[in-house]
Design an enzyme around this catalytic site. Structure first.
Site, PDB file in Angstrom:
ATOM      1  N   ARG A 107       0.749  -1.175  -0.072  1.00  0.00           N
ATOM      2  CA  ARG A 107      -0.021  -0.087   0.141  1.00  0.00           C
ATOM      3  C   ARG A 107       0.309   1.405  -0.155  1.00  0.00           C
ATOM      4  O   ARG A 107       0.776   2.270  -0.504  1.00  0.00           O
ATOM      5  CB  ARG A 107      -1.232  -0.309   0.797  1.00  0.00           C
ATOM      6  N   LYS A 128     -18.339 -16.762   3.023  1.00  0.00           N
ATOM      7  CA  LYS A 128     -19.734 -16.364   3.134  1.00  0.00           C
ATOM      8  C   LYS A 128     -20.634 -15.952   1.992  1.00  0.00           C
ATOM      9  O   LYS A 128     -20.062 -15.081   1.214  1.00  0.00           O
ATOM     10  CB  LYS A 128     -20.042 -15.507   3.491  1.00  0.00           C
ATOM     11  N   GLY A 132      -8.649  -8.039  -0.591  1.00  0.00           N
ATOM     12  CA  GLY A 132      -8.342  -8.539   0.942  1.00  0.00           C
ATOM     13  C   GLY A 132      -7.791  -9.783   0.367  1.00  0.00           C
ATOM     14  O   GLY A 132      -6.599 -10.045   0.286  1.00  0.00           O
ATOM     15  N   GLY A 162     -12.928  -4.484   0.251  1.00  0.00           N
ATOM     16  CA  GLY A 162     -14.190  -3.738   0.296  1.00  0.00           C
ATOM     17  C   GLY A 162     -14.497  -2.812  -0.824  1.00  0.00           C
ATOM     18  O   GLY A 162     -15.515  -2.915  -1.693  1.00  0.00           O
TER      19      GLY A 162
HETATM   20  P1  AMP Z   1     -13.448 -13.775   2.711  1.00  0.00           P
HETATM   21  O1  AMP Z   1     -13.588 -12.602   3.422  1.00  0.00           O
HETATM   22  O2  AMP Z   1     -14.955 -13.697   2.834  1.00  0.00           O
HETATM   23  O3  AMP Z   1     -12.570 -13.335   1.626  1.00  0.00           O
HETATM   24  O4  AMP Z   1     -13.011 -14.538   3.371  1.00  0.00           O
HETATM   25  C1  AMP Z   1     -12.363 -15.370   3.382  1.00  0.00           C
HETATM   26  C2  AMP Z   1     -12.076 -16.593   4.227  1.00  0.00           C
HETATM   27  O5  AMP Z   1     -12.423 -17.420   4.210  1.00  0.00           O
HETATM   28  C3  AMP Z   1     -10.371 -17.127   4.713  1.00  0.00           C
HETATM   29  O6  AMP Z   1     -10.211 -16.699   5.878  1.00  0.00           O
HETATM   30  C4  AMP Z   1     -10.367 -18.685   4.198  1.00  0.00           C
HETATM   31  O7  AMP Z   1     -10.176 -19.640   6.075  1.00  0.00           O
HETATM   32  C5  AMP Z   1     -11.936 -18.922   4.795  1.00  0.00           C
HETATM   33  N1  AMP Z   1     -12.479 -19.691   3.640  1.00  0.00           N
HETATM   34  C6  AMP Z   1     -12.460 -20.478   2.608  1.00  0.00           C
HETATM   35  N2  AMP Z   1     -12.873 -21.761   2.620  1.00  0.00           N
HETATM   36  C7  AMP Z   1     -13.397 -22.148   3.659  1.00  0.00           C
HETATM   37  C8  AMP Z   1     -13.865 -23.593   4.026  1.00  0.00           C
HETATM   38  N3  AMP Z   1     -14.141 -23.910   3.576  1.00  0.00           N
HETATM   39  N4  AMP Z   1     -14.665 -23.107   5.363  1.00  0.00           N
HETATM   40  C9  AMP Z   1     -14.421 -22.034   6.196  1.00  0.00           C
HETATM   41  N5  AMP Z   1     -13.440 -20.709   5.807  1.00  0.00           N
HETATM   42  C10 AMP Z   1     -13.276 -20.502   4.748  1.00  0.00           C
END
Ligand code: AMP
Length: 394
Positions: free
Chosen positions: A37, A199, A350, A373
């Site tokens: 950054r 999610k 991210g 974000g």
């Molecule tokens: P996000 O911030 O929504 O991009 O989510 C990223 C996070 O999702 C990371 O910390 C990963 O460890 C988690 N993640 C990825 N795949 C899985 C999974 N199969 N089960 C649980 N967490 C996951």
């Protein structure tokens, strides 16, 4: 670019104030663990210096302080020190960002570059308080926003300040909008979108916006299990958002109608205990087990789809990549993308950017967004307030 950039305005002899995203990760000894950054901000700072700005005043936030004054953990001092080395020029670091002492220090300083202390030590920053924005504006003659990472927030230093000064974009914002914008609005086809992360609820708007634009959508990571559930597949204890199952079914139907290929995880790396690295590859997820990564057959299928792509946009890791036992899927796809020739590969910020950095593949990608974000909201088709507030090109 509809907005004026730093190249559209005369800054010679003027004081410029630049909003940057210096929100870098620090370890316990306040060492910067990832300085991208800061390095991404250098072109705009150097441009301002070499084009005769009389003062280059830099401002940023770092972390999430309480907004009630100085907190050592969130000081920008480590950034000031590193910036000085990178610029090979003395940087005057001030212990606040507004007030008479700040104004006086800037007026008396012989240094050309000044870095103000963390904007979020004042709660007025995130509240977009007009008086606070006016105070910041009073330090300069021209405002440049180059903080792509905070462009999705309407704060005093990203939006409010534009009411008081001519306001233009810096090179980083220009570059981010060019790469992200072209990738989804004017891509070389086929356009393949890879979505992962924890999610579905965080990515619904994104999927809705991308279905009419993409040729294929690959879904992995924790969000895949809500889609699999919608297809009647047992997901055991895997990450599942029960209240989003109907939405997931609906999105898959929308994709089908639009003729968009929708690829889901089809084999799994499963464990009985989230905290354990004891795992196995499986075609099914039995009760009591959970899947934390994509399996080898899924990797192969994703690679087949990617082999036809001319543009790829990737947002979100495909497994729990922070742990080696569950990083193989994310790593395999990152390696595969790195090996592609003549394909534009855009990594949303991210966690996907963190994954690519962890594997040392940053130089192999066309563009890695500096905004998590902000890049998500841009790809969702939303207007970013920090960019909307800038002056339109004449
Ligand atoms: P996000 O911030 O929504 O991009 O989510 C990223 C996070 O999702 C990371 O910390 C990963 O460890 C988690 N993640 C990825 N795949 C899985 C999974 N199969 N089960 C649980 N967490 C996951």
């Amino acid at each position: 670019m509809q907005k004026m950039t730093v190249q559209d305005i005369d800054i010679k002899g003027k004081k410029v104030i630049i909003r940057l995203d210096f929100n870098v990760p620090l370890d316990e000894s306040f060492h910067i663990t990832d300085e991208r950054r800061i390095t991404s901000a250098l072109p705009t700072i150097r441009y301002a210096l070499s084009n005769g700005a009389s003062k280059v005043i830099l401002m940023s936030h770092l972390g999430r302080p309480k907004g009630t004054g100085f907190e050592k953990d969130f000081s920008l001092l480590p950034v000031a020190n590193r910036l000085q080395e990178l610029l090979k020029e003395k940087v005057l670091f001030l212990n606040d960002c507004v007030g008479p002492a700040v104004r006086e220090a800037i007026a008396k300083s012989s240094e050309r570059v000044v870095l103000l202390e963390n904007l979020r030590f004042h709660k007025e920053e995130e509240k977009n308080d007009p008086a606070f924005a006016k105070e910041l504006a009073s330090l300069a003659d021209v405002y440049i926003n180059d903080a792509f990472g905070t462009a999705h927030r309407a704060h005093a230093s990203t939006a409010g300040i534009t009411a008081y000064l001519p306001s233009v974009a810096g090179f980083l914002i220009e570059k981010e909008l060019l790469y992200l914008g072209n990738a989804i609005n004017n891509p070389k086809r086929p356009l393949v979108i890879i979505l992962g992360g924890a999610k579905v609820s965080d990515k619904i708007e994104l999927i809705k916006n991308l279905i009419p634009k993409a040729n294929s959508i690959i879904i992995g990571g924790g969000m895949a299990y809500t889609f699999l559930k919608a297809q009647g597949i047992n997901v055991g204890n895997s990450k599942l958002e029960k209240d989003k199952v109907d939405m997931a079914r609906d999105l898959m139907e929308q994709a089908k109608k639009a003729g968009v290929e929708f690829a889901l995880t089809s084999d799994f790396v499963i464990t009985q205990d989230f905290t354990s690295d004891d795992c196995k590859i499986s075609d099914v997820i039995p009760d009591g087990w959970q899947s934390l990564d994509i399996g080898p057959r899924t990797i192969k299928r994703y690679e087949e789809i990617l082999s036809k792509a001319k543009t790829v946009v990737w947002n979100g890791p495909l497994g729990v990549f922070e742990r080696d036992a569950y990083a193989k899927g994310t790593r395999a796809i990152a390696d595969y993308l790195a090996s592609l020739k003549d394909v534009t590969v855009i990594i949303g910020g991210g966690d996907s950017a963190a994954a690519v950095a962890k594997f040392g593949l940053e130089d192999k990608m066309t563009h890695i967004s500096t905004g998590g974000g902000a890049s998500l909201e841009f790809l969702e088709g939303k207007e970013l307030p920090g960019i909307a507030a800038l002056n339109d090109k004449k």
